[in-house]
Scaffold this motif. Structure first.
Motif, short mmCIF file in Angstrom:
data_model
loop_
_atom_site.label_atom_id
_atom_site.label_comp_id
_atom_site.label_asym_id
_atom_site.label_seq_id
_atom_site.Cartn_x
_atom_site.Cartn_y
_atom_site.Cartn_z
N LYS A 126 29.80 34.35 -25.75
CA LYS A 126 30.10 33.56 -25.24
C LYS A 126 29.99 33.01 -23.75
O LYS A 126 30.10 32.41 -22.91
N GLY A 127 28.56 33.13 -24.10
CA GLY A 127 27.00 33.23 -22.50
C GLY A 127 26.92 32.00 -22.76
O GLY A 127 26.25 31.47 -22.18
N ASN A 169 23.21 36.19 -17.71
CA ASN A 169 23.63 35.08 -18.62
C ASN A 169 23.86 35.22 -20.14
O ASN A 169 24.03 34.54 -19.98
N ASN A 170 24.67 36.22 -20.35
CA ASN A 170 24.81 36.97 -21.65
C ASN A 170 26.11 36.99 -21.84
O ASN A 170 26.00 38.61 -21.42
N PHE A 171 27.05 37.26 -22.24
CA PHE A 171 27.63 38.07 -22.52
C PHE A 171 29.44 37.56 -24.34
O PHE A 171 28.83 36.15 -24.42
N TYR A 172 30.27 38.06 -24.23
CA TYR A 172 30.20 37.82 -25.46
C TYR A 172 32.21 37.93 -25.77
O TYR A 172 32.55 38.16 -26.78
N GLU A 173 32.60 39.01 -24.46
CA GLU A 173 34.41 38.96 -24.10
C GLU A 173 34.57 38.21 -22.76
O GLU A 173 34.84 38.29 -22.05
N PRO A 174 35.00 36.73 -23.74
CA PRO A 174 35.65 35.91 -21.87
C PRO A 174 36.52 37.04 -21.22
O PRO A 174 36.87 36.84 -20.31
#
Length: 420
Positions: free
Chosen positions: A223-224, A339-344
């Motif tokens: 998501k990121g 700068n990186n994620f997965y669960e908006p």
């Protein structure tokens, strides 16, 4: 000298002046001037002596408090030790060449692991004696509390791609320094333990991966916006959504995702007091891709959480949060923006990081944050927000500063504290 000639000329004029009233006036002024000079000299001596007394008392109080807590010394042993340290330090400063002191008063508080020392020092005056002030009484006291509780420390270490080269070498050295300093206290009876949470694009949960995750692998994009390759590694874990996204609840109350294709080669390392194993793990860290710092924060917390007792090995189980003999702390270290994620639904990486820090600090975990050659204002803001206080935030600009920072933190964690 000009000043001497001016003074003699003025005196001559006074002597030759027919007005007799000038003589006594001049005499009074002269005496006042001499008295002022004398008071200034004696005040400076008193200030210097007071500082020397304080330093000697502090050293004696610190040594006594350590003997009380670590060595379980008797009252008489503590009193003897306090007198020995105070006398030696006061003599070394030169204070006893000018002053004398009365008996050292020693108060021992075993419940608080505290020692209070007080003493009265007498300093003879010089010129002040001409005005009826022949001595200064300088009472002083110092209280030391040995607060080197058993430390449970978790280090979140950035091994993203930007740490490649000299930066990862500097980080390995700094982390190894800290391990050596903190665990050295175990030889004196402490029971410090350290855990490691490396992070990059995600976190490598290692052998714990299957028990904490939902097994849901995703071959799309993070998501990121970071592209992932097909066949996500089974050790790489990401956030957990839902009500417990920012808590340390057991994985039984919320499983973690597997939505990342890559993660550090080094997995998380549960609490340990084995210096060799910890340093070997640190030296094996390599760099990889992106910076999902909020995941590192979460896992640094989980390694200290008693809620995770069923996950970690028996020898690595964290103490309860209310254990009076234990201080829990984390170091959050990064060189770049998250700068990186997965669960908006959880928010972006910075928002998730702040929520995790808020809840972690609510458990009385001391949070140290370390930026390494960090010039991104958003990243700096997150570290400053997460730190327990401004004094717990460090901004290292080179490898030497990074090593000095980690050494300072290690010493702070195991140090004595002067109360007053």
């Amino acid at each position: 000298m000009p000043l001497s000639r001016d003074f003699l000329t003025a005196a001559q004029r006074v002597r030759e002046n027919d007005d007799g009233s000038i003589v006594p006036i001049f005499g009074l002024c002269f005496l006042g001037l001499m008295f002022s000079i004398g008071v200034a000299i004696d005040s400076a001596r008193a200030f210097k002596t007071s500082a020397e007394i304080s330093q000697a008392l502090d050293a004696a109080a610190l040594a006594s408090a350590k003997a009380l807590r670590v060595e379980k010394a008797t009252d008489s042993e503590i009193e003897q030790l306090a007198n020995t340290y105070f006398t030696a330090n006061f003599q070394a400063s030169g204070g006893q060449q000018q002053a004398t002191h009365g008996p050292l008063q020693v108060q021992i508080d075993r419940e608080r692991s505290a020692v209070t020392l007080s003493v009265n020092v007498v300093l003879p005056t010089t010129i002040g004696g001409l005005m009826g002030v022949d001595k200064f009484d300088i009472p002083s006291n110092s209280t030391a509390i040995y607060e080197a509780k058993d430390v449970e420390l978790s280090m979140m270490l950035d091994v993203s791609g930007s740490m490649e080269g000299q930066k990862i070498i500097d980080l390995r050295a700094a982390a190894a320094d800290l391990v050596g300093i903190l665990l050295a206290a175990n030889k004196d009876g402490a029971k410090h333990r350290i855990a490691i949470a490396p992070f990059s694009t995600s976190v490598n949960a290692g052998d714990y991966s299957d028990s904490v995750s939902d097994g849901d692998e995703d071959d799309g994009k993070g998501k990121g916006g970071k592209k992932k390759s097909k066949g996500a590694g089974t050790k790489c874990v990401t956030e957990r959504p839902g009500a417990n996204a920012f808590t340390d609840k057991s994985p039984d109350d919320g499983k973690f995702g597997k939505k990342a294709a890559t993660c550090p080669s080094s997995p998380v390392f549960a609490l340990s007091e084995d210096e060799d194993e910890l340093v070997n793990h640190i030296n094996g860290m390599t760099t990889e891709r992106y910076t999902a710092g909020h995941l590192g924060i979460g896992w640094a917390w989980y390694l200290l959480s008693p809620e995770w007792d069923d996950v970690w090995p028996t020898e690595s189980e964290p103490k309860d949060y209310d254990d009076k003999e234990t201080q829990k702390a984390v170091i959050l270290m990064t060189d770049g923006k998250f700068n990186n994620f997965y669960e908006p639904s959880n928010g972006n990486a910075d928002q998730q990081a702040k929520s995790l820090c808020d809840n972690m600090k609510s458990k009385n975990i001391v949070v140290y944050t370390v930026g390494f050659q960090l010039d991104d204002p958003d990243a700096l803001a997150v570290l400053q927000y997460c730190a327990t206080s401004p004094n717990h935030f460090y901004d290292a600009q080179d490898g030497n500063q990074l090593r000095d920072t980690f050494k300072t933190i290690a010493k702070r964690l195991s140090a004595l504290r002067l109360e007053s």
